[in-house]
Design a protein around this motif. Structure first.
Motif, mmCIF file in Angstrom:
data_model
loop_
_atom_site.group_PDB
_atom_site.id
_atom_site.type_symbol
_atom_site.label_atom_id
_atom_site.label_comp_id
_atom_site.label_asym_id
_atom_site.label_seq_id
_atom_site.Cartn_x
_atom_site.Cartn_y
_atom_site.Cartn_z
ATOM 1 N N LEU A 43 0.997 5.733 5.809
ATOM 2 C CA LEU A 43 1.701 5.146 4.674
ATOM 3 C C LEU A 43 1.804 6.130 3.512
ATOM 4 O O LEU A 43 2.118 5.748 2.397
ATOM 5 N N GLY A 44 1.490 7.403 3.761
ATOM 6 C CA GLY A 44 1.783 8.431 2.772
ATOM 7 C C GLY A 44 0.591 8.977 2.022
ATOM 8 O O GLY A 44 0.741 9.866 1.196
ATOM 9 N N GLU A 45 -0.622 8.481 2.277
ATOM 10 C CA GLU A 45 -1.786 8.985 1.547
ATOM 11 C C GLU A 45 -2.280 10.289 2.183
ATOM 12 O O GLU A 45 -2.093 10.524 3.375
ATOM 13 N N ARG A 52 2.353 2.890 -3.311
ATOM 14 C CA ARG A 52 1.500 3.455 -4.357
ATOM 15 C C ARG A 52 2.094 4.710 -4.984
ATOM 16 O O ARG A 52 1.974 4.935 -6.180
ATOM 17 N N ARG A 53 2.711 5.531 -4.143
ATOM 18 C CA ARG A 53 3.250 6.801 -4.638
ATOM 19 C C ARG A 53 4.715 6.687 -5.049
ATOM 20 O O ARG A 53 5.355 7.669 -5.372
ATOM 21 N N ARG A 81 4.187 -4.144 6.174
ATOM 22 C CA ARG A 81 3.616 -2.967 5.535
ATOM 23 C C ARG A 81 4.329 -1.692 5.985
ATOM 24 O O ARG A 81 4.540 -0.774 5.200
ATOM 25 N N ALA A 140 -3.500 4.466 6.644
ATOM 26 C CA ALA A 140 -3.347 4.903 5.255
ATOM 27 C C ALA A 140 -2.574 6.222 5.195
ATOM 28 O O ALA A 140 -1.689 6.402 4.360
ATOM 29 N N PHE A 157 0.819 -1.219 0.000
ATOM 30 C CA PHE A 157 0.000 0.000 0.000
ATOM 31 C C PHE A 157 0.850 1.265 0.000
ATOM 32 O O PHE A 157 0.574 2.216 -0.723
ATOM 33 N N GLY A 158 1.905 1.254 0.812
ATOM 34 C CA GLY A 158 2.743 2.440 0.932
ATOM 35 C C GLY A 158 3.567 2.733 -0.311
ATOM 36 O O GLY A 158 4.146 3.812 -0.440
ATOM 37 N N LEU A 166 8.577 0.678 3.589
ATOM 38 C CA LEU A 166 8.923 2.047 3.207
ATOM 39 C C LEU A 166 10.271 2.471 3.765
ATOM 40 O O LEU A 166 10.680 3.618 3.589
#
Ligand SMILES: Nc1ncnc2c1ncn2[C@@H]1O[C@H](COP(=O)(O)OP(=O)(O)OP(=O)(O)O)[C@@H](O)[C@H]1O
Ligand SMILES: [Mg+2]
Lengths: 377, 268
Positions: free
Chosen positions: B165-167, A113-114, A158, B162, A110-111, A162
């Protein structure tokens, strides 16, 4: 982790600097001017009873709570205007917070994504992260079909994928059963050494903190009462309160007769003795005080045992004894002391457990005592 | 003995509840304009007549426009309210929520009359627009009730995870919150749709010349030869309503199970 400096240099540099950090929830003063440094690469624990502000401090570092006063810097950068999603921290939540509508793989990735890297690269990193936490091959599973221990591992993978500067863990093991918890304790410790990331662990389990940490901050009521290595914390607690929170400590009433490099004491049950000034946290004062010692620092002697070469001997009666397999726990009433003290003994072949009511000699050493001069209350 | 009494009661209750509905399809397929036994043969002519009745089709069109608009509007309001009550603390939260939920217990006739008075005073002309307004008002408490249960079963730490985690808050809403409450949103849309579709009183007061289906049907009872057609229409509506409610409840339960929460609300 390729360009990190030598371990010694890394350990010396403060990664997180807290300067008089305060937090108010309305009128409630939850964090009271906390000032401390957390070093790069260390396993740091926040230990304290329920409601002392551990989670609050962790959430302030993560950026989920704004601090009401003071300064917080990570890696030399003030965090005041940096929101949680921009901080170099990642968190493992107490409830794990696994996204229930995603697979294990999607959760772990998830982390990313960017992250601009390619799809293949991301897939490889997800697989690596899963392997690191022992979940190889679980990638396609639905997240809600996992056991507690597996969820915990997914949450770890998770957060670690990162490569944060700091990993924050809020009581990550409290939902696991005893066996699983013990296994995860050593796994977490190993993982931390392996990845070299600073871990900040919140726990109210003193044993867990002692086992895992490089340093422990003991918190009471929004303040850090003592920050030390596990060994220092255990051997030289700074106050009776800390001493009682970490392991078991026996207390004997005492009178301080004189102070100086050597402190002269009259201790109930042990008599007149002298100890080093170093054995008294804080400033020694003449008058009423108490002396503390850990259960394993005294020895129950058997009839016919020779007098110990080092240390002294006191007289006592066995009031109660609990047999624990490898250990026996005695409650011994020292002569002239009302409250029995706890003494733990390793069980050895040929030395049966002494029965209740036995009169016995207790061997002890002045060097194991800690003097608390704080006023009673 | 006591168990038996309850059984009889339950059976009577169910007969009272469902016998009239069961009569709808029976007379919808009955080959006679008179609604009475004995039945006089099977026919589907009432259903085919439905399709040729232009004023009826117009009423259906009005009803659909109203129901779709209401379901979207009421669900949007429901999302805002549910999000606000489950995440934020604000002054007078309890009282405010009570006020919003009030139309749930307020008689529709009172809402209808007061809306009519206000609209007249404002000089607004009556149309399906005013019906949409009234229906949104009465449907919103239901959507809030449904969406509250969906939002409440969301663990707050999922959002924080979320963001951690950077969102951003916006992408968190899209990636985490929305998918997890989606079943609740779908069930809210369907409930609001069916509430609006069969509502009569408010529609009768506020629709002006643009009659919705229930208003049109009631007006048709003046003409005895139209009654079998209405029976046919009623049959279709009953099937549609049951289908809608079933789907709505299915999504609501699935949503709660998916988010790992406990069932705390709902209507079925
Ligand atoms: N959002 C909040 N609003 C008001 N008070 C809060 C809030 N969060 C925490 N508190 C209060 O702040 C104090 C510290 O809470 P915190 O969660 O940091 O404790 P903790 O040390 O993590 O305890 P535990 O071991 O029970 O998790 C508690 O007295 C709590 O009631
Ligand atoms: Mg906590």
């Amino acid at each position: 982790m390729t360009s990190s400096p030598a371990p010694a240099a890394r350990l010396a540099r403060p990664l997180i600097e807290l300067r008089e950090v305060e937090k108010y929830y309305g009128d409630y003063y939850a964090l009271r001017k906390i000032t401390t440094d957390i070093r790069e690469g260390e396993f740091f624990s926040l230990l304290g009873p329920s409601g002392c502000g551990k989670t609050t401090l962790l959430r302030c570092i993560a950026g989920f709570e704004d601090i009401s006063g003071g300064h917080l810097a990570i890696d030399g950068k003030d965090m005041e205007d940096v929101p949680a999603n921009k901080r170099p921290t990642n968190m493992v939540f107490q409830s794990y917070a696994i996204f229930p509508h995603l697979t294990v793989e999607e959760n772990v990735g998830f982390g990313l994504r960017r992250d601009p890297s390619s799809k293949e690269d991301k897939a490889r990193r997800v697989a690596e992260a899963l392997e690191m936490v022992g979940l190889k091959g679980f990638g396609k599973r639905a997240a809600h079909a996992l056991s507690g221990g597996q969820r915990q591992r997914v949450a770890l993978a998770r957060a670690l994928i990162l490569k944060p500067r700091v990993l924050l863990l809020d009581e990550p093991l409290s939902a696991l059963d005893k066996k699983m918890r013990e296994q995860m304790q050593s796994e977490l410790r190993k993982l931390q050494r392996q990845v070299g990331i600073t871990f900040i662990l919140v726990t109210h389990d003193q044993e867990e903190a002692l086992i895992m940490s490089d340093r422990i901050a003991v918190m009471f009521e929004g303040e850090i009462a003592q920050l030390d290595s596990p060994e220092r914390l255990y051997r030289r607690p700074i106050s009776r309160k800390v001493a009682e929170f970490i392991g078991i400590m026996n207390f004997l009433p005492a009178q301080v007769l004189s102070t100086g490099p050597q402190i002269a004491l009259d201790v109930a049950g042990l008599g007149q003795i002298g100890i080093d000034a170093e054995q008294c946290p804080g400033t020694p004062r003449t008058g009423e005080a108490s002396v503390g010692f850990r259960p394993e620092t005294m020895t129950v002697l058997y009839d016919g045992d020779p007098e110990p070469t080092r240390g002294k001997v006191a007289q006592g009666t066995v009031e109660e004894v609990v047999y624990f397999g490898d250990m026996s726990y005695y409650e011994v009433r020292l002569e002239g002391v009302e409250k029995p003290v706890q003494i733990s003994m390793r069980n050895v072949v040929g030395r049966p457990v002494l029965p209740r009511g036995s009169r016995t000699r207790i061997a002890w050493e002045a060097g194991a005592l800690v003097l608390f001069c704080e006023p009673k209350g | 003995m006591r168990g038996r009494g309850f059984q009889i009661y339950a059976i009577c209750y169910l007969i009272f509840l469902y016998a009239p509905i069961a009569l709808l399809p029976i007379f919808a397929f009955n080959n006679s304009t008179v609604i009475s036994f004995p039945l006089s043969g099977f026919t589907t002519q009432w259903f085919s007549q439905l399709w040729t009745d232009t004023s009826l089709l117009l009423a259906v069109k009005h009803s659909l426009i109203v129901a779709v608009s209401v379901s979207i509007l009421a669900t949007c309001f429901g999302v805002f309210a549910a999000r606000a009550t489950t995440r934020y603390a604000f002054p007078m939260k309890q009282g405010l929520m009570g006020m919003i939920m009030l139309p749930l217990v307020l008689p529709d006739i009172i809402i209808a009359v007061s809306l009519l008075v206000v609209l007249m005073q404002m000089g607004a002309s009556l149309s399906i627009l005013t019906v949409i307004l009234g229906h949104t008002l009465i449907a919103t408490p239901f959507t809030i009730a449904i969406l509250n249960s969906a939002f409440q079963s969301l663990d707050k730490s999922l959002e924080e995870a979320a963001i951690d985690l950077g969102e951003t808050p916006a992408s968190t809403f899209r990636l985490i919150i929305l998918p997890l409450v989606m079943p609740g949103i779908i069930s809210s849309l369907l409930i609001a749709f069916s509430i609006s579709l069969d509502e009569y009183i408010i529609a009768a007061f506020l629709s002006g010349t643009e009659a919705t289906l229930p208003v049109y049907i009631f007006a048709q009872f003046r003409f005895p030869n139209k009654v079998p057609v209405i029976m046919a229409l009623g049959t279709i509506l009953v099937c549609l309503s049951i289908a809608l409610l079933t789907i709505a409840e299915y999504f609501r339960r699935r949503g709660i199970a998916k988010a790992g929460g406990k069932d705390t609300g709902g209507f079925l």
